[in-house]
Design a protein around this motif. Structure first.
Motif, PDB file in Angstrom:
ATOM      1  N   THR A 255       0.033  28.613   7.083  1.00  0.00           N
ATOM      2  CA  THR A 255      -0.198  27.615   6.032  1.00  0.00           C
ATOM      3  C   THR A 255       1.112  27.094   5.469  1.00  0.00           C
ATOM      4  O   THR A 255       1.280  25.886   5.269  1.00  0.00           O
ATOM      5  CB  THR A 255      -1.036  28.233   4.899  1.00  0.00           C
ATOM      6  N   ALA A 256       2.050  27.998   5.197  1.00  0.00           N
ATOM      7  CA  ALA A 256       3.332  27.573   4.632  1.00  0.00           C
ATOM      8  C   ALA A 256       4.048  26.613   5.572  1.00  0.00           C
ATOM      9  O   ALA A 256       4.616  25.606   5.126  1.00  0.00           O
ATOM     10  CB  ALA A 256       4.208  28.792   4.346  1.00  0.00           C
ATOM     11  N   ASN A 257       4.034  26.900   6.874  1.00  0.00           N
ATOM     12  CA  ASN A 257       4.662  25.990   7.823  1.00  0.00           C
ATOM     13  C   ASN A 257       4.022  24.609   7.774  1.00  0.00           C
ATOM     14  O   ASN A 257       4.709  23.575   7.782  1.00  0.00           O
ATOM     15  CB  ASN A 257       4.561  26.553   9.246  1.00  0.00           C
ATOM     16  N   VAL A 258       2.695  24.587   7.720  1.00  0.00           N
ATOM     17  CA  VAL A 258       1.990  23.302   7.699  1.00  0.00           C
ATOM     18  C   VAL A 258       2.384  22.489   6.475  1.00  0.00           C
ATOM     19  O   VAL A 258       2.795  21.331   6.585  1.00  0.00           O
ATOM     20  CB  VAL A 258       0.462  23.515   7.724  1.00  0.00           C
TER      21      VAL A 258
ATOM     22  N   SER B  45      -4.650  20.470  -2.551  1.00  0.00           N
ATOM     23  CA  SER B  45      -4.090  21.803  -2.363  1.00  0.00           C
ATOM     24  C   SER B  45      -5.136  22.845  -1.978  1.00  0.00           C
ATOM     25  O   SER B  45      -4.797  23.915  -1.483  1.00  0.00           O
ATOM     26  CB  SER B  45      -3.359  22.254  -3.638  1.00  0.00           C
ATOM     27  N   PHE B  46      -6.421  22.544  -2.201  1.00  0.00           N
ATOM     28  CA  PHE B  46      -7.478  23.500  -1.865  1.00  0.00           C
ATOM     29  C   PHE B  46      -8.002  23.326  -0.443  1.00  0.00           C
ATOM     30  O   PHE B  46      -8.877  24.088  -0.007  1.00  0.00           O
ATOM     31  CB  PHE B  46      -8.645  23.361  -2.852  1.00  0.00           C
ATOM     32  N   ASP B  47      -7.486  22.365   0.292  1.00  0.00           N
ATOM     33  CA  ASP B  47      -8.018  22.039   1.611  1.00  0.00           C
ATOM     34  C   ASP B  47      -7.882  23.205   2.593  1.00  0.00           C
ATOM     35  O   ASP B  47      -8.872  23.677   3.176  1.00  0.00           O
ATOM     36  CB  ASP B  47      -7.294  20.801   2.154  1.00  0.00           C
ATOM     37  N   ILE B  48      -6.677  23.700   2.808  1.00  0.00           N
ATOM     38  CA  ILE B  48      -6.455  24.747   3.810  1.00  0.00           C
ATOM     39  C   ILE B  48      -7.194  26.042   3.468  1.00  0.00           C
ATOM     40  O   ILE B  48      -7.842  26.628   4.356  1.00  0.00           O
ATOM     41  CB  ILE B  48      -4.948  25.007   3.993  1.00  0.00           C
TER      42      ILE B  48
ATOM     43  N   VAL C 292       0.282  29.579  -2.264  1.00  0.00           N
ATOM     44  CA  VAL C 292      -0.097  30.502  -3.346  1.00  0.00           C
ATOM     45  C   VAL C 292      -1.565  30.888  -3.216  1.00  0.00           C
ATOM     46  O   VAL C 292      -1.920  32.064  -3.308  1.00  0.00           O
ATOM     47  CB  VAL C 292       0.168  29.858  -4.727  1.00  0.00           C
ATOM     48  N   TRP C 293      -2.429  29.878  -2.996  1.00  0.00           N
ATOM     49  CA  TRP C 293      -3.854  30.180  -2.817  1.00  0.00           C
ATOM     50  C   TRP C 293      -4.055  31.094  -1.601  1.00  0.00           C
ATOM     51  O   TRP C 293      -4.873  32.028  -1.648  1.00  0.00           O
ATOM     52  CB  TRP C 293      -4.679  28.912  -2.628  1.00  0.00           C
ATOM     53  N   MET C 294      -3.325  30.826  -0.520  1.00  0.00           N
ATOM     54  CA  MET C 294      -3.483  31.629   0.696  1.00  0.00           C
ATOM     55  C   MET C 294      -3.005  33.062   0.480  1.00  0.00           C
ATOM     56  O   MET C 294      -3.592  34.009   1.005  1.00  0.00           O
ATOM     57  CB  MET C 294      -2.722  30.983   1.860  1.00  0.00           C
TER      58      MET C 294
END
Length: 301
Positions: free
Chosen positions: A98-101, A24-27, A251-253
């Motif tokens: 990010t959400a789309n990805v 989850s931390f990748d993007i 969420v992170w984004m």
């Protein structure tokens, strides 16, 4: 469910959960690097490859274990799928939100179920087929919004990544071989291709440390865990743990970049996540009923 089978399943759940959390931390880390696609992908992939080679050297020369890190043709095929999926995924990050990805990549377990049906003759349950239908509707909403917003190409890259991830998981499951190092070594594919394209423009980026953290720590751990999990769980079920990235990455984004998804993306993502959660709950209920039936009086385990 026998005690041994229960222990194996519990191990698989722990491994897959940890893999999804690291993933989850990748993007956010890719975005924090503040560089263009090819240099960032090159640094990220090369870092992961170095970790894989060092780990292999330790296992082989220090621990003295002579194991096949890429088990035959199945390992090579899975590596090809994983390597190309990395390219498609990171490229999608640069061409859509990010959400789309993450919402589109969440479709990977359904692709895994379809591939297992086609190549392993594992017929999906009725609940899986219903889940597929709901998730397709969600993906259509997101991709349709992407077409209107001008980032259809990024959404298509994310969909390609989902197919390739599912193909890698299914290949690993069908082979029954340990594939923990395969996705790590497969980073040689995006590394070589991105180096070729990055060379003319150079490798400048604002914060390369984030790409190094991603490539040296987060991705090796996540890839190894998620590639190991199919030894304990069905490929389609392992794919569902990508749901952790689906939920947490936006969420992170939002916390770091204040990136807010569109209404259509949120609706489509809610449909996808809701369908996956419902499918998981149905499966859990069925397993609990199965265990209860086994322990009824007069029924031998």
């Amino acid at each position: 469910m026998t005690p041994d089978h229960h222990a194996v399943r519990r191990t698989g759940l722990l491994v897959a959960t940890a893999g999804g959390l690291f993933l989850s931390f990748d993007i956010p880390l890719v975005r924090l690097t503040e560089g263009s696609l090819w240099p960032v992908l090159a640094l990220r992939s090369l870092s992961t490859l170095v970790v894989a080679l060092v780990a292999m050297a330790v296992i082989r020369f220090v621990m003295g274990r002579r194991e096949a890190f890429v088990p035959g043709r199945a390992g090579l095929l899975a590596g090809l799928f994983y390597g190309l999926s990395t390219m498609a995924f990171v490229a999608a990050v640069y061409h859509t939100t990010t959400a789309n990805v993450v919402f589109i990549v969440a479709f990977s377990p359904m692709f895994a179920a379809l591939l297992s049906w086609l190549f392993m003759k594992q017929v999906p349950s009725r609940s899986t087929l219903i889940t597929m239908g709901a998730m397709v509707a969600g993906v259509v909403l997101i991709v349709g919004d992407g077409l209107a917003a001008g980032h259809f190409f990024g959404d298509l890259l994310a969909l390609t990544a989902a197919v390739l991830i599912a193909a890698g998981l299914t290949t690993a499951r069908a082979s029954g071989q340990p594939m923990g190092f395969v996705p790590l070594l497969a980073s040689a594919i995006p590394a070589a291709i991105s180096l070729f394209f990055a060379w003319p423009e150079g490798f400048a980026m604002q914060s390369p440390g984030w790409a190094l953290l991603d490539g040296l720590v987060m991705m090796p751990v996540a890839f190894w865990l998620l590639a190991t999990a199919p030894r304990y769980l069905p490929a389609a079920e392992v794919g569902m743990f990508y749901l952790l990235e689906t939920v947490l990455a936006p969420v992170w984004m939002w916390m770091i970049f204040r990136e807010v998804p569109s209404t259509a993306t949120l609706l489509g993502g809610t449909l996808i996540v809701g369908a996956l959660l419902a499918h998981s709950l149905v499966g859990l209920h069925a397993r609990q009923n199965g265990r209860a039936a086994v322990h009824r009086p007069g029924i031998t385990p």
